[in-house]
Design an enzyme around this catalytic site. Sequence first.
Site, short mmCIF file in Angstrom:
data_model
loop_
_atom_site.label_atom_id
_atom_site.label_comp_id
_atom_site.label_asym_id
_atom_site.label_seq_id
_atom_site.Cartn_x
_atom_site.Cartn_y
_atom_site.Cartn_z
N THR A 1 15.72 76.95 59.26
CA THR A 1 15.46 78.15 60.05
C THR A 1 15.54 77.80 61.52
O THR A 1 15.44 76.63 61.91
CB THR A 1 14.05 78.73 59.77
OG1 THR A 1 13.07 77.83 60.27
CG2 THR A 1 13.84 79.01 58.29
N CYS A 2 15.70 78.82 62.33
CA CYS A 2 15.71 78.62 63.79
C CYS A 2 14.39 79.14 64.37
O CYS A 2 14.38 79.83 65.38
CB CYS A 2 16.92 79.28 64.42
SG CYS A 2 17.05 81.04 64.07
#
Length: 127
Positions: free
Chosen positions: A46-47
């Site tokens: 994920t960012c």
Amino acid sequence: RKDPQVLQRWFGSCKSAPPFLLKLQRELLQSAWKALKPGGYLIYSTCTLNFMENEGQCGQFMQDYHGAIECLDLPELLRLPEAASGMQLTSLCGAKPFLRIWPHLFDTEGFFLAGFQKRQIESRAET
């Protein structure tokens, strides 16, 4: 961080996330797992640095597929030095860590990575 609207949307507790996003991430993980062959690898990334989207999702995922899932040691797999600058190792898998990449050290958004392997199905010997 780079987009003020994103920062404003996530400002507050890092232990919460929009329910629709958690549901979507869980569905994506489950779909990828179902498509994965035994022995195959799944990288979840994920960012965000939000606990519920990262360790929280991974913890639920490991409970859902307990016995069929093995956590990967990402630093070893990616051949990272033990003290990789700017990378924090967190774990729900005992000694096999997840990775967090901090934005202030890499001039980027924050990132999270976890790796899993689908265990081989053991076949019974026919008698």
